[in-house]
Design a protein around this motif. Structure first.
Motif, mmCIF file in Angstrom:
data_model
loop_
_atom_site.group_PDB
_atom_site.id
_atom_site.type_symbol
_atom_site.label_atom_id
_atom_site.label_comp_id
_atom_site.label_asym_id
_atom_site.label_seq_id
_atom_site.Cartn_x
_atom_site.Cartn_y
_atom_site.Cartn_z
ATOM 1 N N LEU A 89 -6.079 4.684 -16.455
ATOM 2 C CA LEU A 89 -4.859 3.769 -15.823
ATOM 3 C C LEU A 89 -4.668 4.531 -14.374
ATOM 4 C CD1 LEU A 89 -2.569 1.967 -15.810
ATOM 5 C CD2 LEU A 89 -1.017 3.907 -16.675
ATOM 6 N N SER A 90 -4.828 3.585 -13.132
ATOM 7 C CA SER A 90 -4.646 3.932 -11.992
ATOM 8 C C SER A 90 -3.787 3.248 -11.101
ATOM 9 C CB SER A 90 -5.946 4.087 -11.447
ATOM 10 O OG SER A 90 -6.694 2.493 -11.457
ATOM 11 N N ALA A 91 -3.185 3.571 -9.997
ATOM 12 C CA ALA A 91 -2.412 2.653 -9.163
ATOM 13 C C ALA A 91 -2.799 2.949 -7.802
ATOM 14 C CB ALA A 91 -0.850 3.273 -9.321
ATOM 15 N N ARG A 92 -2.549 1.824 -7.102
ATOM 16 C CA ARG A 92 -2.984 1.998 -5.738
ATOM 17 C C ARG A 92 -1.965 0.734 -4.851
ATOM 18 N NH1 ARG A 92 -7.053 -1.491 -7.641
ATOM 19 N NH2 ARG A 92 -7.316 -3.592 -6.369
ATOM 20 N N ASN A 93 -2.047 0.721 -3.743
ATOM 21 C CA ASN A 93 -1.352 -0.331 -2.915
ATOM 22 C C ASN A 93 -2.024 -1.361 -2.300
ATOM 23 O OD1 ASN A 93 1.468 0.847 -2.982
ATOM 24 N ND2 ASN A 93 0.819 2.564 -1.342
ATOM 25 N N HIS A 94 -1.654 -2.530 -2.095
ATOM 26 C CA HIS A 94 -2.275 -3.771 -1.464
ATOM 27 C C HIS A 94 -2.395 -3.319 -0.053
ATOM 28 C CE1 HIS A 94 -3.193 -6.797 -4.256
ATOM 29 N NE2 HIS A 94 -2.088 -7.087 -4.649
ATOM 30 N N GLU A 95 -3.597 -3.836 0.425
ATOM 31 C CA GLU A 95 -3.534 -3.745 1.966
ATOM 32 C C GLU A 95 -2.349 -4.291 2.577
ATOM 33 O OE1 GLU A 95 -7.367 -5.519 3.051
ATOM 34 O OE2 GLU A 95 -8.618 -4.112 2.076
ATOM 35 N N GLY A 96 -1.827 -5.425 2.100
ATOM 36 C CA GLY A 96 -0.529 -6.002 2.781
ATOM 37 C C GLY A 96 0.503 -5.407 2.331
ATOM 38 N N SER A 97 1.085 -5.967 1.193
ATOM 39 C CA SER A 97 2.267 -5.301 0.445
ATOM 40 C C SER A 97 2.067 -5.383 -0.973
ATOM 41 C CB SER A 97 3.431 -6.189 0.838
ATOM 42 O OG SER A 97 3.429 -7.414 0.494
ATOM 43 N N ASP B 162 3.178 9.364 0.229
ATOM 44 C CA ASP B 162 3.487 10.884 -0.326
ATOM 45 C C ASP B 162 3.773 10.827 -1.822
ATOM 46 O OD1 ASP B 162 5.766 9.460 0.133
ATOM 47 O OD2 ASP B 162 7.062 11.200 0.654
ATOM 48 N N LYS B 163 4.104 9.866 -2.699
ATOM 49 C CA LYS B 163 4.608 9.745 -4.037
ATOM 50 C C LYS B 163 3.464 9.256 -4.944
ATOM 51 C CE LYS B 163 9.718 9.707 -3.290
ATOM 52 N NZ LYS B 163 10.936 8.815 -3.805
ATOM 53 N N LEU B 164 2.601 8.627 -4.267
ATOM 54 C CA LEU B 164 1.453 7.896 -4.849
ATOM 55 C C LEU B 164 0.671 8.944 -5.787
ATOM 56 C CD1 LEU B 164 -0.013 5.040 -5.594
ATOM 57 C CD2 LEU B 164 -1.733 5.623 -3.455
ATOM 58 N N PRO B 165 0.302 10.250 -5.557
ATOM 59 C CA PRO B 165 -0.147 11.107 -6.287
ATOM 60 C C PRO B 165 0.604 11.502 -7.727
ATOM 61 C CG PRO B 165 -0.549 11.929 -4.176
ATOM 62 C CD PRO B 165 0.648 10.671 -4.256
ATOM 63 N N PHE B 166 1.976 11.334 -7.430
ATOM 64 C CA PHE B 166 2.931 11.835 -8.599
ATOM 65 C C PHE B 166 3.500 10.340 -9.379
ATOM 66 C CE2 PHE B 166 3.022 14.490 -4.673
ATOM 67 C CZ PHE B 166 2.550 15.598 -5.115
ATOM 68 N N ILE B 167 2.948 9.392 -9.179
ATOM 69 C CA ILE B 167 3.552 8.138 -9.617
ATOM 70 C C ILE B 167 3.524 8.160 -11.128
ATOM 71 C CG2 ILE B 167 1.532 6.725 -9.914
ATOM 72 C CD1 ILE B 167 5.022 5.641 -8.902
ATOM 73 N N PHE B 168 2.640 8.866 -11.711
ATOM 74 C CA PHE B 168 2.477 9.194 -13.236
ATOM 75 C C PHE B 168 3.202 10.162 -14.017
ATOM 76 C CE2 PHE B 168 -1.014 6.420 -12.163
ATOM 77 C CZ PHE B 168 -0.696 5.249 -12.954
ATOM 78 N N GLU B 169 4.041 11.194 -13.309
ATOM 79 C CA GLU B 169 4.618 12.247 -13.719
ATOM 80 C C GLU B 169 6.078 11.499 -14.162
ATOM 81 O OE1 GLU B 169 5.194 15.312 -10.985
ATOM 82 O OE2 GLU B 169 2.990 15.812 -10.803
ATOM 83 N N ARG B 170 6.560 12.471 -15.169
ATOM 84 C CA ARG B 170 7.722 11.980 -15.933
ATOM 85 C C ARG B 170 8.960 12.151 -14.868
ATOM 86 N NH1 ARG B 170 6.989 16.095 -21.105
ATOM 87 N NH2 ARG B 170 4.949 15.049 -21.904
ATOM 88 N N PHE B 171 9.732 11.155 -14.932
ATOM 89 C CA PHE B 171 11.132 10.962 -14.050
ATOM 90 C C PHE B 171 10.705 10.775 -12.555
ATOM 91 C CE2 PHE B 171 12.605 13.515 -17.804
ATOM 92 C CZ PHE B 171 13.447 12.620 -18.332
#
Length: 485
Positions: free
Chosen positions: A466-474, A426-435
């Motif tokens: 610049l992008s972010a994602r999660n590992h399949e494991g952790s 739920d926070k992944l789309p906002f990870i690059f927002e300020r604070f």
């Protein structure tokens, strides 16, 4: 100089007036040109009809002329067909028979001193023409002239290869002159009236056409900072006005988002700055109340909060520089590999405090020399440092953070991987927002939520991704791609 003054004057006029002027000039030029063509064709047709009637009249007159066997001329009183409708009044024609030598053999009518030309007419008839026509405009030698100009026809009387006798008839062009005068008067009055109507119509139509634009202007003037959710109306017609309305609404969307982002930034920044100040105040008040205190402990704590404040201000200044756009960049050719080594040096102390190992791999897919990029050294170094530091902060103790540099044909990619808790979906789309801070352990991790926002701003300024994602494991994976120089 005059053209420049006229151009400046024209540029000061409103769009409505300029559109009307363009319309009137174009419509007026087209109308005048069209009427000139029609007028010319009409006059040519009238002239042709006049000449045809004159030719028929000449044939009728020639039938009353008899040529004897020895070439003598019998010219009895002419038989005029009063039943024929002619474009010139009967009884006003000047008729004569002329020999090729120039001698006038017979005449009907008051010629006065008028002596019609004949030499070129003989030459043209000898060349094969059936009859010749002239317009005589200088008719001051004709007594009691019936018109301003006469039409002269020269018609052969003897039917031989080289005729020696010409029948010349000059008739007044009264009817033709009257018709031409009426048409000119109609054009002189009609064209200005039509242009006046076109001007008024152009002003009216341009006013109606620009009415939606004026309505959008009125609504845009009413939109205040507290009413940024309002939008201008979008017309149903798929035209430029609709595109303008959609563009304005898109701009208002961006302005509203910028205002909201700015408000959130101010609120979050105030909170972040207030926290260390509050801690320092509480410690100073406590220090004031106590008689025996451990000054080293209070000084150490205050210095730590001062460092926190300095870090926040430094990151906010860096973010402001990134917001300033391309004009604030100092571009140069750089090696992303060198930037990674510098960032690893800066992160070494933090990694050692948590027992984390930093593993750096280089993967050259192109089998070519090392690639370089073009960018701002300080900003790109800060970007690399932020994503590596972020991975260290959110990794468990005694773990490994992997940094991989991949050189491709057109791009260079930097991948940073950790084995932490990852980023909540739920926070992944906002990870690059300020604070914004991502992991569920964020309360146990020091930071202000500005690092990734700064990194994303820097990436955008360099036309990078610049992008972010999660590992399949952790754990989380951050990927930075930038074009090769």
């Amino acid at each position: 100089m005059f053209l420049k003054s006229l151009r400046r004057l024209f540029e000061k006029l409103s769009i409505r007036v300029r559109l009307s002027l363009f319309f009137v000039v174009f419509f007026g030029a087209t109308t005048i040109l069209f009427n000139m063509v029609i007028f010319k064709m009409s006059i040519d047709n009238l002239q042709q009809d006049f000449d045809d009637a004159l030719f028929n009249y000449s044939v009728d007159v020639s039938e009353g002329v008899e040529i004897g066997v020895k070439g003598d001329l019998n010219f009895p009183p002419l038989r005029l067909d009063h039943g024929k409708i002619l474009p010139f009044p009967l009884g006003t024609a000047l008729i004569q028979v002329r020999h090729s030598s120039g001698a006038v053999l017979a005449r009907v009518g008051n010629f006065g001193e008028f002596n019609p030309p004949y030499k070129k007419d003989f030459e043209r008839i000898w060349a094969g023409e059936e009859a010749t026509y002239r317009t005589i405009e200088h008719i001051h030698n004709i007594p009691s002239a019936e018109a301003d100009s006469y039409r002269l026809i020269s018609f052969p009387l003897d039917n031989v290869v080289k005729p020696q006798l010409l029948l010349q008839i000059a008739v007044p062009m009264t009817l033709l002159e009257t018709q031409i005068s009426k048409r000119l008067t109609l054009l002189e009055i009609g064209i200005p009236v039509v242009l006046l109507i076109a001007t008024l119509g152009g002003l009216f139509l341009s006013s109606r056409a620009l009415a939606p634009v004026n309505h959008m202007i009125d609504i845009a003037k009413e939109i205040k900072a507290s009413e940024l959710s309002r939008r201008v109306p979008v017309p149903t017609a798929n035209d430029e006005v609709k595109k303008l309305a959609l563009t304005l609404n898109e701009m208002l969307d961006r302005i509203e988002q910028a205002f909201q982002s700015q408000e959130r930034f101010i609120a979050d920044a105030s909170h972040q700055l207030l926290t260390p100040l509050t801690i320092m105040r509480q410690e100073i008040e406590l220090l004031k109340k106590q008689d025996k205190v451990d000054l080293d402990q209070y000084i150490k704590s205050s210095l730590q909060e001062v460092d926190n404040l300095a870090n926040i201000v430094q990151e906010m200044l860096l973010l402001a520089r990134a917001d300033a756009g391309l004009g604030a960049l100092s571009l140069q050719e750089l090696s992303l590999e060198d930037l990674v080594f510098e960032a690893l040096t800066r992160c070494e102390k933090l990694a050692s405090s948590k027992g984390i190992k930093l593993k750096f791999n280089i993967n050259n897919e192109t089998q070519a020399d090392r690639k370089t990029v073009r960018g701002d050294k300080d900003l790109l170094e800060n970007l690399v440092f932020n994503i590596i530091e972020n991975a260290i902060k959110y990794s468990p103790n005694n773990d490994v953070v992997t940094i991989t540099l991949i050189w491709k044909n057109e791009k260079t990619e930097l991948v940073v991987e950790d084995n932490g808790a990852g980023i909540p979906e739920d926070k992944l789309p906002f990870i690059f927002e300020r604070f914004s801070r991502g992991a569920s352990v964020e309360n146990r991790v020091k930071g202000f939520g500005l690092g990734l926002a700064i990194a994303q701003k820097i990436a955008n300024l360099h036309d990078a991704k610049l992008s972010a994602r999660n590992h399949e494991g952790s754990g989380a994976v951050f990927s930075f791609e930038i074009k090769n120089f």
